[in-house]
Design an enzyme around this catalytic site. Sequence first.
Site, PDB file in Angstrom:
ATOM      1  N   HIS A  62       0.861  -1.191   0.000  1.00  0.00           N
ATOM      2  CA  HIS A  62       0.000   0.000   0.000  1.00  0.00           C
ATOM      3  C   HIS A  62       0.896   1.239   0.000  1.00  0.00           C
ATOM      4  CE1 HIS A  62      -3.567   2.434   1.913  1.00  0.00           C
ATOM      5  NE2 HIS A  62      -2.839   3.162   1.121  1.00  0.00           N
ATOM      6  N   GLU A 116       0.494   7.852  -3.709  1.00  0.00           N
ATOM      7  CA  GLU A 116       1.390   7.504  -2.595  1.00  0.00           C
ATOM      8  C   GLU A 116       2.647   8.376  -2.611  1.00  0.00           C
ATOM      9  OE1 GLU A 116       0.770   5.378   0.015  1.00  0.00           O
ATOM     10  OE2 GLU A 116      -1.227   5.412  -0.848  1.00  0.00           O
ATOM     11  N   HIS A 120       2.898  10.820   0.514  1.00  0.00           N
ATOM     12  CA  HIS A 120       3.881  10.346   1.499  1.00  0.00           C
ATOM     13  C   HIS A 120       5.331  10.452   1.012  1.00  0.00           C
ATOM     14  CE1 HIS A 120       0.566   8.598   3.841  1.00  0.00           C
ATOM     15  NE2 HIS A 120       0.104   8.109   2.715  1.00  0.00           N
TER      16      HIS A 120
HETATM   17  P1  5GP Z   1      -3.919   6.593   1.391  1.00  0.00           P
HETATM   18  O1  5GP Z   1      -4.964   5.849   2.078  1.00  0.00           O
HETATM   19  O2  5GP Z   1      -2.632   5.901   1.156  1.00  0.00           O
HETATM   20  O3  5GP Z   1      -3.853   8.056   1.611  1.00  0.00           O
HETATM   21  O4  5GP Z   1      -4.573   6.622  -0.054  1.00  0.00           O
HETATM   22  C1  5GP Z   1      -5.152   5.608  -0.683  1.00  0.00           C
HETATM   23  C2  5GP Z   1      -5.706   6.218  -1.954  1.00  0.00           C
HETATM   24  O5  5GP Z   1      -5.265   5.472  -3.046  1.00  0.00           O
HETATM   25  C3  5GP Z   1      -7.202   6.258  -1.952  1.00  0.00           C
HETATM   26  O6  5GP Z   1      -7.626   7.459  -2.563  1.00  0.00           O
HETATM   27  C4  5GP Z   1      -7.575   5.089  -2.822  1.00  0.00           C
HETATM   28  O7  5GP Z   1      -8.731   5.304  -3.563  1.00  0.00           O
HETATM   29  C5  5GP Z   1      -6.375   4.975  -3.744  1.00  0.00           C
HETATM   30  N1  5GP Z   1      -6.096   3.586  -4.087  1.00  0.00           N
HETATM   31  C6  5GP Z   1      -5.928   3.139  -5.334  1.00  0.00           C
HETATM   32  N2  5GP Z   1      -5.706   1.811  -5.333  1.00  0.00           N
HETATM   33  C7  5GP Z   1      -5.741   1.421  -4.038  1.00  0.00           C
HETATM   34  C8  5GP Z   1      -5.566   0.163  -3.408  1.00  0.00           C
HETATM   35  O8  5GP Z   1      -5.358  -0.878  -4.021  1.00  0.00           O
HETATM   36  N3  5GP Z   1      -5.625   0.151  -2.047  1.00  0.00           N
HETATM   37  C9  5GP Z   1      -5.852   1.283  -1.325  1.00  0.00           C
HETATM   38  N4  5GP Z   1      -5.897   1.166   0.006  1.00  0.00           N
HETATM   39  N5  5GP Z   1      -6.028   2.483  -1.889  1.00  0.00           N
HETATM   40  C10 5GP Z   1      -5.976   2.549  -3.240  1.00  0.00           C
HETATM   41  P1  5GP Z   2      -7.479   6.503   7.098  1.00  0.00           P
HETATM   42  O1  5GP Z   2      -8.175   7.801   7.302  1.00  0.00           O
HETATM   43  O2  5GP Z   2      -8.130   5.608   6.093  1.00  0.00           O
HETATM   44  O3  5GP Z   2      -6.981   5.827   8.331  1.00  0.00           O
HETATM   45  O4  5GP Z   2      -6.123   6.898   6.392  1.00  0.00           O
HETATM   46  C1  5GP Z   2      -6.104   7.600   5.218  1.00  0.00           C
HETATM   47  C2  5GP Z   2      -4.700   7.683   4.769  1.00  0.00           C
HETATM   48  O5  5GP Z   2      -3.937   8.449   5.693  1.00  0.00           O
HETATM   49  C3  5GP Z   2      -3.952   6.358   4.720  1.00  0.00           C
HETATM   50  O6  5GP Z   2      -4.196   5.539   3.658  1.00  0.00           O
HETATM   51  C4  5GP Z   2      -2.571   6.871   4.710  1.00  0.00           C
HETATM   52  O7  5GP Z   2      -2.243   7.373   3.456  1.00  0.00           O
HETATM   53  C5  5GP Z   2      -2.659   7.940   5.729  1.00  0.00           C
HETATM   54  N1  5GP Z   2      -2.370   7.391   7.071  1.00  0.00           N
HETATM   55  C6  5GP Z   2      -3.213   6.781   7.942  1.00  0.00           C
HETATM   56  N2  5GP Z   2      -2.564   6.451   9.082  1.00  0.00           N
HETATM   57  C7  5GP Z   2      -1.296   6.864   8.900  1.00  0.00           C
HETATM   58  C8  5GP Z   2      -0.134   6.823   9.702  1.00  0.00           C
HETATM   59  O8  5GP Z   2      -0.125   6.338  10.830  1.00  0.00           O
HETATM   60  N3  5GP Z   2       0.975   7.332   9.166  1.00  0.00           N
HETATM   61  C9  5GP Z   2       1.016   7.885   7.935  1.00  0.00           C
HETATM   62  N4  5GP Z   2       2.143   8.362   7.479  1.00  0.00           N
HETATM   63  N5  5GP Z   2      -0.045   7.950   7.160  1.00  0.00           N
HETATM   64  C10 5GP Z   2      -1.185   7.451   7.633  1.00  0.00           C
END
Ligand code: 5GP
Ligand code: 5GP
Length: 226
Positions: A62, A116, A120
């Site tokens: 991820h 990503e 990040h």
């Molecule tokens: P994050 O959660 O890392 O900030 O972002 C995830 C983003 O990447 C979301 O907007 C999600 O729609 C997109 N995304 C695209 N492909 C995938 C996948 O295979 N797994 C996840 N968790 N997010 C994906």
């Molecule tokens: P969610 O709101 O689904 O927990 O997270 C959304 C997105 O925020 C994740 O896919 C990831 O990209 C980022 N995120 C969530 N938890 C963490 C964390 O502990 N560290 C970092 N660097 N990013 C995170």
Amino acid sequence: MVKFQCSIAINLVLLQRLLALVASQSFDFFYFVQQWPGSYCNTKQSCCYPTTGKPAADFGIHGLWPNRNNGSHPYDCYPKKPFNLSEISDLESSMQKDWPTLACPSSDGQNFWSHEWKRHGICSESVLDQHAYFKTALGLKQKANLLQALKNAGITPGGSYSLKSIHNAITESAGYTPWIECNKDSSGNYQLYQIYLCVDTSGSKLIKCPVFPKGTCSLEIEFPSF
Ligand code: 5GP
Ligand code: 5GP
């Protein structure tokens, strides 16, 4: 003289802004996060296979996320540099295999990798440029073979297992305790969604996690097939 003092004041303000920017982008370690495709797809929201075809039944990357010991994390850092596929063309086929996208609508993965990188990766650019960032993540996936670690402990897709047994299996193989994130399947049962391992700031070795996020699992969780 006034002009001179003025320029010192301006420089001090600029220096302060620069220091604030550097501090806002600082980080202490990475979370290396892998997702189980069965649990991404097996939800109310469902999923779409990439245009390159159904991924293998294996954990997929991820992201590699810079984090701080106090639990906060930098994101969307500056300077905003666009994701450039041509910089990682030698890695593309490995990325399609090990970092497949499951979001809808179907795509070849570039959107996911670009997200990503921008969210990040840029925050750790002082250590890893774009090529090194993606190469490091691919290398970590080989180092931490989660599916094999679980199999060795008799934990295979299509069953229900104690959270503790999953922790133990990964700890045994990786040498460090992981963090397990759960989500819910379409019937509302908790399932193994993502596994977090911690990595040093150079991206070269696994370390003990300085901090764990809040728990999201029940004591017993599903490990659905894919
Ligand atoms: P994050 O959660 O890392 O900030 O972002 C995830 C983003 O990447 C979301 O907007 C999600 O729609 C997109 N995304 C695209 N492909 C995938 C996948 O295979 N797994 C996840 N968790 N997010 C994906
Ligand atoms: P969610 O709101 O689904 O927990 O997270 C959304 C997105 O925020 C994740 O896919 C990831 O990209 C980022 N995120 C969530 N938890 C963490 C964390 O502990 N560290 C970092 N660097 N990013 C995170």
